[in-house]
Design a protein around this motif. Structure first.
Motif, PDB file in Angstrom:
ATOM      1  N   PHE A 170       0.807  -1.438  -0.141  1.00  0.00           N
ATOM      2  CA  PHE A 170      -0.069   0.356   0.226  1.00  0.00           C
ATOM      3  C   PHE A 170       0.967   1.336  -0.206  1.00  0.00           C
ATOM      4  O   PHE A 170       0.709   2.441  -0.900  1.00  0.00           O
ATOM      5  CB  PHE A 170      -1.109  -0.259   0.891  1.00  0.00           C
ATOM      6  N   PHE A 171       2.105   1.121   0.857  1.00  0.00           N
ATOM      7  CA  PHE A 171       2.975   2.487   0.976  1.00  0.00           C
ATOM      8  C   PHE A 171       3.276   2.328  -0.333  1.00  0.00           C
ATOM      9  O   PHE A 171       3.389   3.677  -1.109  1.00  0.00           O
ATOM     10  CB  PHE A 171       3.991   2.261   2.144  1.00  0.00           C
ATOM     11  N   ILE A 172       4.219   1.455  -1.044  1.00  0.00           N
ATOM     12  CA  ILE A 172       4.868   2.305  -2.455  1.00  0.00           C
ATOM     13  C   ILE A 172       4.010   1.829  -3.937  1.00  0.00           C
ATOM     14  O   ILE A 172       4.081   2.885  -4.073  1.00  0.00           O
ATOM     15  CB  ILE A 172       5.917   0.571  -2.982  1.00  0.00           C
ATOM     16  N   ASN A 173       2.265   1.270  -3.134  1.00  0.00           N
ATOM     17  CA  ASN A 173       1.457   2.120  -4.584  1.00  0.00           C
ATOM     18  C   ASN A 173       1.327   3.962  -4.405  1.00  0.00           C
ATOM     19  O   ASN A 173       0.985   3.811  -5.444  1.00  0.00           O
ATOM     20  CB  ASN A 173       0.116   1.032  -4.635  1.00  0.00           C
ATOM     21  N   GLY A 174       1.193   4.075  -3.152  1.00  0.00           N
ATOM     22  CA  GLY A 174       0.610   5.454  -2.570  1.00  0.00           C
ATOM     23  C   GLY A 174       2.271   6.108  -3.477  1.00  0.00           C
ATOM     24  O   GLY A 174       1.984   7.682  -3.522  1.00  0.00           O
ATOM     25  N   LEU A 175       2.899   5.826  -3.043  1.00  0.00           N
ATOM     26  CA  LEU A 175       3.698   6.438  -3.275  1.00  0.00           C
ATOM     27  C   LEU A 175       3.838   6.714  -5.550  1.00  0.00           C
ATOM     28  O   LEU A 175       4.257   7.719  -5.693  1.00  0.00           O
ATOM     29  CB  LEU A 175       5.718   6.215  -2.875  1.00  0.00           C
ATOM     30  N   TYR A 176       3.847   5.739  -5.448  1.00  0.00           N
ATOM     31  CA  TYR A 176       3.675   5.600  -6.983  1.00  0.00           C
ATOM     32  C   TYR A 176       2.726   6.376  -7.925  1.00  0.00           C
ATOM     33  O   TYR A 176       2.700   7.168  -8.295  1.00  0.00           O
ATOM     34  CB  TYR A 176       3.919   4.221  -6.889  1.00  0.00           C
ATOM     35  N   MET A 177       1.409   6.510  -7.292  1.00  0.00           N
ATOM     36  CA  MET A 177       0.015   7.167  -7.925  1.00  0.00           C
ATOM     37  C   MET A 177       0.638   8.359  -7.197  1.00  0.00           C
ATOM     38  O   MET A 177       0.051   9.308  -7.689  1.00  0.00           O
ATOM     39  CB  MET A 177      -1.078   6.901  -6.762  1.00  0.00           C
ATOM     40  N   PHE A 234     -10.193   6.833  -2.176  1.00  0.00           N
ATOM     41  CA  PHE A 234      -9.849   5.657  -0.875  1.00  0.00           C
ATOM     42  C   PHE A 234      -9.350   4.360  -1.934  1.00  0.00           C
ATOM     43  O   PHE A 234      -8.080   3.692  -2.033  1.00  0.00           O
ATOM     44  CB  PHE A 234     -10.564   5.156  -0.131  1.00  0.00           C
ATOM     45  N   LEU A 235     -10.218   4.350  -2.497  1.00  0.00           N
ATOM     46  CA  LEU A 235      -9.823   2.886  -3.437  1.00  0.00           C
ATOM     47  C   LEU A 235      -8.069   2.903  -4.872  1.00  0.00           C
ATOM     48  O   LEU A 235      -7.798   2.600  -4.698  1.00  0.00           O
ATOM     49  CB  LEU A 235     -11.024   2.771  -5.310  1.00  0.00           C
ATOM     50  N   ALA A 236      -7.995   4.926  -4.666  1.00  0.00           N
ATOM     51  CA  ALA A 236      -6.799   4.600  -5.600  1.00  0.00           C
ATOM     52  C   ALA A 236      -5.591   4.671  -4.992  1.00  0.00           C
ATOM     53  O   ALA A 236      -4.453   4.468  -4.726  1.00  0.00           O
ATOM     54  CB  ALA A 236      -7.185   5.842  -6.759  1.00  0.00           C
ATOM     55  N   TYR A 237      -5.593   5.183  -3.936  1.00  0.00           N
ATOM     56  CA  TYR A 237      -4.537   5.580  -2.483  1.00  0.00           C
ATOM     57  C   TYR A 237      -4.126   4.748  -1.432  1.00  0.00           C
ATOM     58  O   TYR A 237      -3.932   4.685  -0.986  1.00  0.00           O
ATOM     59  CB  TYR A 237      -4.494   6.919  -2.782  1.00  0.00           C
ATOM     60  N   GLY A 238      -5.929   4.268  -1.738  1.00  0.00           N
ATOM     61  CA  GLY A 238      -5.531   3.504  -0.221  1.00  0.00           C
ATOM     62  C   GLY A 238      -5.780   4.333   1.565  1.00  0.00           C
ATOM     63  O   GLY A 238      -6.626   5.567   1.285  1.00  0.00           O
ATOM     64  N   PHE A 247      -3.159   6.470   1.520  1.00  0.00           N
ATOM     65  CA  PHE A 247      -3.097   7.775   1.377  1.00  0.00           C
ATOM     66  C   PHE A 247      -4.361   8.414   0.654  1.00  0.00           C
ATOM     67  O   PHE A 247      -3.904   9.675  -0.129  1.00  0.00           O
ATOM     68  CB  PHE A 247      -1.985   8.025   0.774  1.00  0.00           C
ATOM     69  N   TYR A 248      -5.333   8.491   0.595  1.00  0.00           N
ATOM     70  CA  TYR A 248      -6.186   9.523  -0.172  1.00  0.00           C
ATOM     71  C   TYR A 248      -5.897  10.049   0.272  1.00  0.00           C
ATOM     72  O   TYR A 248      -6.802  11.538  -0.682  1.00  0.00           O
ATOM     73  CB  TYR A 248      -7.394   8.121   0.073  1.00  0.00           C
ATOM     74  N   ARG A 249      -6.168  11.674   1.049  1.00  0.00           N
ATOM     75  CA  ARG A 249      -5.616  12.543   1.141  1.00  0.00           C
ATOM     76  C   ARG A 249      -4.909  13.121  -0.220  1.00  0.00           C
ATOM     77  O   ARG A 249      -5.438  14.059  -0.554  1.00  0.00           O
ATOM     78  CB  ARG A 249      -6.018  12.617   2.655  1.00  0.00           C
ATOM     79  N   SER A 250      -4.237  12.686  -0.240  1.00  0.00           N
ATOM     80  CA  SER A 250      -2.917  12.905  -1.373  1.00  0.00           C
ATOM     81  C   SER A 250      -3.551  13.393  -1.923  1.00  0.00           C
ATOM     82  O   SER A 250      -3.529  14.353  -2.978  1.00  0.00           O
ATOM     83  CB  SER A 250      -1.789  12.375  -1.351  1.00  0.00           C
ATOM     84  N   PHE A 251      -4.123  12.368  -2.623  1.00  0.00           N
ATOM     85  CA  PHE A 251      -5.290  12.410  -4.090  1.00  0.00           C
ATOM     86  C   PHE A 251      -6.093  13.588  -4.053  1.00  0.00           C
ATOM     87  O   PHE A 251      -6.363  14.049  -5.449  1.00  0.00           O
ATOM     88  CB  PHE A 251      -6.006  10.701  -4.244  1.00  0.00           C
ATOM     89  N   LEU A 252      -6.548  13.876  -2.705  1.00  0.00           N
ATOM     90  CA  LEU A 252      -7.767  14.433  -2.601  1.00  0.00           C
ATOM     91  C   LEU A 252      -7.033  16.242  -2.988  1.00  0.00           C
ATOM     92  O   LEU A 252      -7.339  16.685  -3.527  1.00  0.00           O
ATOM     93  CB  LEU A 252      -8.822  14.823  -1.275  1.00  0.00           C
ATOM     94  N   LYS A 253      -6.108  16.157  -2.509  1.00  0.00           N
ATOM     95  CA  LYS A 253      -4.789  17.568  -2.420  1.00  0.00           C
ATOM     96  C   LYS A 253      -4.168  17.652  -3.961  1.00  0.00           C
ATOM     97  O   LYS A 253      -4.774  18.502  -4.138  1.00  0.00           O
ATOM     98  CB  LYS A 253      -3.749  17.709  -1.307  1.00  0.00           C
ATOM     99  N   LEU A 254      -4.821  16.205  -4.064  1.00  0.00           N
ATOM    100  CA  LEU A 254      -3.636  16.517  -5.613  1.00  0.00           C
ATOM    101  C   LEU A 254      -4.432  16.813  -7.102  1.00  0.00           C
ATOM    102  O   LEU A 254      -4.608  17.925  -7.946  1.00  0.00           O
ATOM    103  CB  LEU A 254      -2.623  15.305  -6.441  1.00  0.00           C
TER     104      LEU A 254
END
Length: 102
Positions: free
Chosen positions: A18-25, A68-72, A74-81
């Protein structure tokens, strides 16, 4: 005892994935954001496409389920981006005077 260790290792493995996926996304989102900036700066984005992207990002910028589905976790990062991408499109729409066409 061996089963407990296997479960713990599996949970740690999933956490690392999950952490690696979050960094990649996060990396891919920043690359996409830079590409959008370059296209806008060069004027390669037509008005219709700009309006379309503006509407899509406006609709999806607060979609927590997709985040949440995309970032798990780290969904807040997705919302900020996504919010930053929305601001890019919004500024360009306002600069071109297309806000009344939306």
């Amino acid at each position: 005892m061996d089963d407990l260790i296997a479960v713990i290792i599996f949970i740690v493995f999933l956490g690392v994935l999950f952490f690696i996926n979050g960094l990649y996304m996060n990396f891919m989102a920043k690359v996409e954001q830079n590409n959008i900036k370059k296209k806008i700066a060069k004027g390669k984005l037509k008005d219709k496409k700009l309006i379309y992207f503006y509407k899509i990002t406006d609709r999806n910028r607060n979609n927590k389920i997709l985040a949440f589905l995309a970032y798990g976790v780290f969904y807040r990062s997705f919302l900020k981006l996504n919010e930053a991408k929305y601001q890019l499109f919004k500024e360009e729409v306002e600069r071109r005077g297309l806000i009344n066409q939306i």
